[in-house]
Motif scaffolding. Structure first.
Motif, PDB file in Angstrom:
ATOM      1  N   ARG A  10       1.830  -0.591   3.541  1.00  0.00           N
ATOM      2  CA  ARG A  10       2.502  -1.045   2.323  1.00  0.00           C
ATOM      3  C   ARG A  10       4.007  -0.940   2.516  1.00  0.00           C
ATOM      4  O   ARG A  10       4.510   0.052   3.035  1.00  0.00           O
ATOM      5  CB  ARG A  10       2.069  -0.115   1.185  1.00  0.00           C
ATOM      6  CG  ARG A  10       2.623  -0.435  -0.181  1.00  0.00           C
ATOM      7  CD  ARG A  10       2.132   0.656  -1.166  1.00  0.00           C
ATOM      8  NE  ARG A  10       2.443   0.339  -2.546  1.00  0.00           N
ATOM      9  CZ  ARG A  10       3.629   0.527  -3.098  1.00  0.00           C
ATOM     10  NH1 ARG A  10       4.624   1.022  -2.408  1.00  0.00           N
ATOM     11  NH2 ARG A  10       3.831   0.216  -4.376  1.00  0.00           N
ATOM     12  N   GLU A  11       4.718  -1.975   2.072  1.00  0.00           N
ATOM     13  CA  GLU A  11       6.178  -1.921   2.111  1.00  0.00           C
ATOM     14  C   GLU A  11       6.722  -2.433   0.790  1.00  0.00           C
ATOM     15  O   GLU A  11       6.399  -3.560   0.378  1.00  0.00           O
ATOM     16  CB  GLU A  11       6.692  -2.798   3.275  1.00  0.00           C
ATOM     17  CG  GLU A  11       8.154  -2.559   3.619  1.00  0.00           C
ATOM     18  CD  GLU A  11       8.673  -3.600   4.614  1.00  0.00           C
ATOM     19  OE1 GLU A  11       9.844  -3.981   4.508  1.00  0.00           O
ATOM     20  OE2 GLU A  11       7.880  -4.045   5.475  1.00  0.00           O
ATOM     21  N   GLN A  12       7.535  -1.605   0.132  1.00  0.00           N
ATOM     22  CA  GLN A  12       8.099  -1.993  -1.165  1.00  0.00           C
ATOM     23  C   GLN A  12       9.350  -2.837  -0.938  1.00  0.00           C
ATOM     24  O   GLN A  12      10.216  -2.467  -0.151  1.00  0.00           O
ATOM     25  CB  GLN A  12       8.471  -0.728  -1.951  1.00  0.00           C
ATOM     26  CG  GLN A  12       8.865  -0.975  -3.394  1.00  0.00           C
ATOM     27  CD  GLN A  12       7.670  -1.300  -4.292  1.00  0.00           C
ATOM     28  OE1 GLN A  12       6.582  -0.779  -4.092  1.00  0.00           O
ATOM     29  NE2 GLN A  12       7.874  -2.179  -5.267  1.00  0.00           N
ATOM     30  N   ARG A  13       9.408  -4.021  -1.584  1.00  0.00           N
ATOM     31  CA  ARG A  13      10.627  -4.847  -1.521  1.00  0.00           C
ATOM     32  C   ARG A  13      10.956  -5.301  -2.929  1.00  0.00           C
ATOM     33  O   ARG A  13      10.273  -6.178  -3.464  1.00  0.00           O
ATOM     34  CB  ARG A  13      10.405  -6.072  -0.630  1.00  0.00           C
ATOM     35  CG  ARG A  13      10.389  -5.717   0.841  1.00  0.00           C
ATOM     36  CD  ARG A  13      10.423  -6.986   1.681  1.00  0.00           C
ATOM     37  NE  ARG A  13       9.504  -6.819   2.785  1.00  0.00           N
ATOM     38  CZ  ARG A  13       8.695  -7.755   3.254  1.00  0.00           C
ATOM     39  NH1 ARG A  13       8.689  -8.953   2.713  1.00  0.00           N
ATOM     40  NH2 ARG A  13       7.900  -7.508   4.266  1.00  0.00           N
ATOM     41  N   GLY A  14      12.001  -4.678  -3.500  1.00  0.00           N
ATOM     42  CA  GLY A  14      12.334  -4.993  -4.882  1.00  0.00           C
ATOM     43  C   GLY A  14      11.188  -4.587  -5.780  1.00  0.00           C
ATOM     44  O   GLY A  14      10.635  -3.495  -5.634  1.00  0.00           O
ATOM     45  N   ARG A  15      10.743  -5.480  -6.656  1.00  0.00           N
ATOM     46  CA  ARG A  15       9.680  -5.095  -7.596  1.00  0.00           C
ATOM     47  C   ARG A  15       8.289  -5.278  -7.007  1.00  0.00           C
ATOM     48  O   ARG A  15       7.297  -4.860  -7.609  1.00  0.00           O
ATOM     49  CB  ARG A  15       9.820  -5.836  -8.921  1.00  0.00           C
ATOM     50  CG  ARG A  15       9.624  -7.349  -8.837  1.00  0.00           C
ATOM     51  CD  ARG A  15       9.674  -7.995 -10.209  1.00  0.00           C
ATOM     52  NE  ARG A  15       8.444  -7.732 -10.951  1.00  0.00           N
ATOM     53  CZ  ARG A  15       7.828  -8.639 -11.714  1.00  0.00           C
ATOM     54  NH1 ARG A  15       8.343  -9.843 -11.870  1.00  0.00           N
ATOM     55  NH2 ARG A  15       6.712  -8.352 -12.357  1.00  0.00           N
ATOM     56  N   TRP A  16       8.178  -5.894  -5.841  1.00  0.00           N
ATOM     57  CA  TRP A  16       6.851  -6.145  -5.278  1.00  0.00           C
ATOM     58  C   TRP A  16       6.569  -5.280  -4.055  1.00  0.00           C
ATOM     59  O   TRP A  16       7.460  -5.020  -3.246  1.00  0.00           O
ATOM     60  CB  TRP A  16       6.709  -7.624  -4.869  1.00  0.00           C
ATOM     61  CG  TRP A  16       6.629  -8.551  -6.044  1.00  0.00           C
ATOM     62  CD1 TRP A  16       7.610  -9.413  -6.458  1.00  0.00           C
ATOM     63  CD2 TRP A  16       5.541  -8.689  -6.952  1.00  0.00           C
ATOM     64  NE1 TRP A  16       7.188 -10.088  -7.571  1.00  0.00           N
ATOM     65  CE2 TRP A  16       5.923  -9.671  -7.905  1.00  0.00           C
ATOM     66  CE3 TRP A  16       4.283  -8.096  -7.078  1.00  0.00           C
ATOM     67  CZ2 TRP A  16       5.090 -10.056  -8.958  1.00  0.00           C
ATOM     68  CZ3 TRP A  16       3.451  -8.481  -8.112  1.00  0.00           C
ATOM     69  CH2 TRP A  16       3.861  -9.442  -9.036  1.00  0.00           C
ATOM     70  N   ALA A  17       5.306  -4.883  -3.955  1.00  0.00           N
ATOM     71  CA  ALA A  17       4.848  -4.222  -2.732  1.00  0.00           C
ATOM     72  C   ALA A  17       4.185  -5.276  -1.853  1.00  0.00           C
ATOM     73  O   ALA A  17       3.397  -6.091  -2.348  1.00  0.00           O
ATOM     74  CB  ALA A  17       3.851  -3.125  -3.069  1.00  0.00           C
ATOM     75  N   PHE A  18       4.524  -5.252  -0.579  1.00  0.00           N
ATOM     76  CA  PHE A  18       3.908  -6.172   0.383  1.00  0.00           C
ATOM     77  C   PHE A  18       2.977  -5.384   1.296  1.00  0.00           C
ATOM     78  O   PHE A  18       3.257  -4.231   1.636  1.00  0.00           O
ATOM     79  CB  PHE A  18       4.978  -6.893   1.210  1.00  0.00           C
ATOM     80  CG  PHE A  18       5.672  -7.977   0.436  1.00  0.00           C
ATOM     81  CD1 PHE A  18       5.310  -9.301   0.603  1.00  0.00           C
ATOM     82  CD2 PHE A  18       6.663  -7.657  -0.490  1.00  0.00           C
ATOM     83  CE1 PHE A  18       5.930 -10.299  -0.127  1.00  0.00           C
ATOM     84  CE2 PHE A  18       7.286  -8.655  -1.226  1.00  0.00           C
ATOM     85  CZ  PHE A  18       6.922  -9.975  -1.045  1.00  0.00           C
TER      86      PHE A  18
END
Lengths: 122, 122
Positions: free
Chosen positions: B91-99
């Motif tokens: 999991r990688e958080q980018r801004g408001r979304w987790a990818f």
């Protein structure tokens, strides 16, 4: 990997399990895989598989399995039923005892279904 | 299988999972394997893995996943947490979304742990 094992794995894969990372799985393929994984999602059942595989001759009766896992015969029988229903072991009745061996073809198919895409191909 | 993939699988196996049919597993090794298999023991989670792997770039946010599986964002997030806890996705958080992307090393290790003994060696 030997050619013989490789052929066994290909054949088993066709018969059972679609690759997890080989394209979007439909509901039926996902159900089939999840059913087998669920049977493996318990430490006692994973140990039972390893115990059977480690027996000389590669088979075991319930009587061989109760003591190593420290569980009653009915409990071990229940776990074995779930493994058999998932196709992970093959059961053969001989007299009053049922004997089990690991279903190598199912293991091979599951193994193949989990192989990630080759890094060079990404 | 490419040498690169083969090396990846060997390394991952050392780090994570003992072979199911390579000798009697101790309780800890069985727990570790069962934990990962349990995360895969649900058809929605198996489909989510296949959906992420099939995305261009090999990663997806929750927003990409809700519609294909027909479930709410909190439900998909819950499934993704279980997959992440088992080490099956990263999991990688980018801004408001987790990818999320599929953890190829864990898949490779699981795959290796399931390879049955070669038939010629029995």
């Amino acid at each position: 990997m030997s050619t013989e094992l490789s052929l066994l794995m290909d054949a088993a894969l066709d018969a059972c399990c679609s690759p997890v990372t080989g394209g979007v799985l439909d509901a039926e393929a996902a159900e089939r895989l999840a059913h087998i994984f669920k049977a493996l999602g318990d430490p006692t059942r994973v140990r039972l598989l390893s115990l059977i595989a480690a027996q000389s001759g590669g088979e075991a009766c319930i009587c061989d399995l109760t003591e190593p896992v420290g569980l009653s015969q009915p409990t071990v029988s229940h776990h074995m039923k779930l493994l058999a229903d998932a196709g992970l072991v093959v059961r053969e009745q001989r007299g009053r005892w049922a004997f089990y061996r690991v279903a190598d073809d199912t293991l091979a198919a599951l193994s193949q279904a989990l192989v990630p895409p080759a890094p060079v191909a990404r």
